[in-house]
Write a protein that holds these residues in place. Structure first.
Motif, PDB file in Angstrom:
ATOM      1  N   VAL A  96     -12.012  -9.998   8.954  1.00 41.33           N
ATOM      2  CA  VAL A  96     -11.748  -9.450   7.624  1.00 41.33           C
ATOM      3  C   VAL A  96     -10.443  -8.670   7.605  1.00 41.33           C
ATOM      4  O   VAL A  96      -9.599  -8.846   6.717  1.00 41.33           O
ATOM      5  N   SER A  97     -10.264  -7.803   8.582  1.00 44.88           N
ATOM      6  CA  SER A  97      -9.136  -6.872   8.574  1.00 44.88           C
ATOM      7  C   SER A  97      -7.827  -7.505   9.023  1.00 44.88           C
ATOM      8  O   SER A  97      -6.766  -7.222   8.454  1.00 44.88           O
ATOM      9  N   ALA A 156      -3.165   1.310  11.276  1.00 41.63           N
ATOM     10  CA  ALA A 156      -2.449   2.493  10.807  1.00 41.63           C
ATOM     11  C   ALA A 156      -2.802   2.800   9.358  1.00 41.63           C
ATOM     12  O   ALA A 156      -2.971   3.962   8.975  1.00 41.63           O
ATOM     13  N   ALA A 157      -2.958   1.761   8.536  1.00 42.10           N
ATOM     14  CA  ALA A 157      -3.301   1.970   7.129  1.00 42.10           C
ATOM     15  C   ALA A 157      -4.736   2.451   6.973  1.00 42.10           C
ATOM     16  O   ALA A 157      -5.035   3.301   6.126  1.00 42.10           O
ATOM     17  N   PHE A 159       0.811  -1.218   0.000  1.00 42.54           N
ATOM     18  CA  PHE A 159       0.000   0.000   0.000  1.00 42.54           C
ATOM     19  C   PHE A 159       0.845   1.269   0.000  1.00 42.54           C
ATOM     20  O   PHE A 159       0.315   2.362  -0.223  1.00 42.54           O
ATOM     21  N   ALA A 160       2.140   1.137   0.196  1.00 38.56           N
ATOM     22  CA  ALA A 160       3.025   2.293   0.043  1.00 38.56           C
ATOM     23  C   ALA A 160       3.105   2.728  -1.416  1.00 38.56           C
ATOM     24  O   ALA A 160       3.501   3.858  -1.710  1.00 38.56           O
ATOM     25  N   ALA A 161       2.718   1.830  -2.340  1.00 38.44           N
ATOM     26  CA  ALA A 161       2.753   2.144  -3.767  1.00 38.44           C
ATOM     27  C   ALA A 161       1.518   2.908  -4.239  1.00 38.44           C
ATOM     28  O   ALA A 161       1.420   3.250  -5.423  1.00 38.44           O
ATOM     29  N   ARG A 218      -9.146   2.358  14.493  1.00 42.40           N
ATOM     30  CA  ARG A 218      -9.101   1.015  15.048  1.00 42.40           C
ATOM     31  C   ARG A 218     -10.312   0.235  14.567  1.00 42.40           C
ATOM     32  O   ARG A 218     -11.455   0.624  14.799  1.00 42.40           O
ATOM     33  N   VAL A 219     -10.072  -0.875  13.896  1.00 39.05           N
ATOM     34  CA  VAL A 219     -11.170  -1.706  13.388  1.00 39.05           C
ATOM     35  C   VAL A 219     -11.885  -2.408  14.541  1.00 39.05           C
ATOM     36  O   VAL A 219     -13.117  -2.443  14.603  1.00 39.05           O
TER      37      VAL A 219
END
Length: 385
Positions: free
Chosen positions: A189-190, A332-333, A38-40, A337-338
């Motif tokens: 899920v997360s 963090a992404a 996900f940094a991309a 908080r999920v």
């Protein structure tokens, strides 16, 4: 017989220790792969192609209005058609759609109410009925419980533009909308599905196509036989992806997340949902599914402790740390908080029970219908309840 049992217990004990150690390593590597993938992510320009969004509905979910509204709040400079479909004239979702139309009077929102059945899958029958009013050359299908960011359409179209891409799908995180059990589902899920799926995509070990998003051009949809081809398939999203790949095209997974709204209000609802998902994956990719136990090192460490308490306890602590790293990385992404860390750990044990039970299941529940799973991946409706 006694020496054989001793050897069997010892073999199972060492297997549990080995699986736990591998699982701890896997969680840490998966967290790193998630961060790098996900940094991309990059901003996508606003697009000008006309798009049809297809949303098959069934009932009024807790935040259905809000979820649907996110698809109308897109940064998009061309016609955007939202097609919503139900199969009953008394479906509670119709009232939500009326509110949505009132709140967005200038949006093109088309409602299809059609009970015509085209196969065992109610969702696909709904889609087939809806597709007749779709009027744009790019079709984006997503489940009713998905919410998206304003750049969703732009990101999806940018991925669809890449050479050789026939369809686009999206990874997703969970959001609990109905109390404790929905938070358990969101944690699964997360913190379990998402890092594993991202690892598979990043390392080119998995080729998913998921109901969170399936975007494709009309000519591609026609070339794979339209939605009617999948009317008796349980994992229709996976089958659509396989059909696209059979054309020599790829299914792109861009570095973006959509939100899956979890609405399980009870343990039985959570159990049925996760068992259906697990049994579906089992039939699609049996040996990789068998190996997915490495994603649940904590309950396996508890089993290892029955054979070797000291090693099992040490591995259990390592597994808790590895899950904590995953939880912190995902939260963090996502930017929030999920679920609590305690719920994340509790879900590991529930997921282990689902994993074991999934090997003994030949029928699943899907929104009130009991579906028998056949050997070729197809389904047959058994009863309504």
């Amino acid at each position: 017989m006694q020496p054989f049992l001793i050897l069997l217990v010892a073999a199972l004990g060492w297997l549990a220790i080995l699986l736990t150690a591998c699982g701890v390593g896997f969680l840490l590597v998966a967290a790193l792969a998630f961060r790098r993938f996900f940094a991309a992510a990059r901003p996508a320009p606003v697009r000008g192609e006309a798009v049809t969004l297809l949303k098959p509905l069934y009932g009024a979910e807790p935040r259905l209005f809000d979820n649907l509204a996110t698809f109308l709040a897109q940064s998009h400079d061309a016609p955007l058609q939202l097609v919503l479909g139900v199969q009953r004239a008394d479906d509670p979702a119709i009232a939500v759609i009326a509110d949505l139309k009132a709140a967005h009077p200038h949006a093109q929102i088309d409602l299809v109410i059609d009970a015509t059945s085209h196969g065992a899958s109610g969702k696909l029958s709904n889609l087939i009925n809806m597709d007749r009013v779709a009027c744009h050359p790019i079709v984006i299908l997503s489940d009713s419980d998905i919410a998206v960011a304003p750049d969703y359409v732009a990101q999806v179209l940018a991925a669809l533009d890449a050479p050789g891409v026939g369809a686009v799908t999206c990874l997703y995180r969970g959001r609990g909308d109905a109390g404790f059990w929905s938070l358990m589902a969101a944690a699964g899920v997360s913190y379990q599905f998402l890092p594993g799926a991202t690892f598979g995509v990043a390392k080119q070990l998995a080729t998913p196509c998921m109901g969170s998003t399936i975007a494709l051009r009309r000519e591609t949809l026609d070339a794979i036989g339209g939605f009617a081809r999948f009317a008796d398939v349980l994992a229709d999203d996976y089958a659509i992806g396989e059909s696209v790949r059979a054309l020599g095209l790829t299914v792109a997974v861009p570095p973006m997340l959509v939100t899956h709204a979890c609405d399980e209000a009870s343990f039985p609802a959570l159990w049925r949902h996760e068992l259906r998902w697990a049994a579906t994956v089992r039939d699609l990719t049996f040996w990789p599914y068998v190996g997915s136990i490495v994603g649940l090192p904590l309950p396996v460490a508890v089993l290892a402790a029955l054979y070797w308490p000291a090693a099992g306890l040490a591995l259990a602590l390592a597994a808790i740390f590895a899950r904590w790293v995953v939880v912190r990385t995902i939260d963090a992404a996502v930017g929030t908080r999920v679920a609590s860390f305690g719920i994340a750990l509790l879900h590991d044990f529930a997921a282990f029970a689902v994993y074991i039970a999934s090997f003994f299941v030949r029928s699943v529940d899907w929104r009130g219908a009991t579906l028998t799973m056949k050997q070729d991946g197809r389904i047959a409706a058994v009863t309504e309840h």
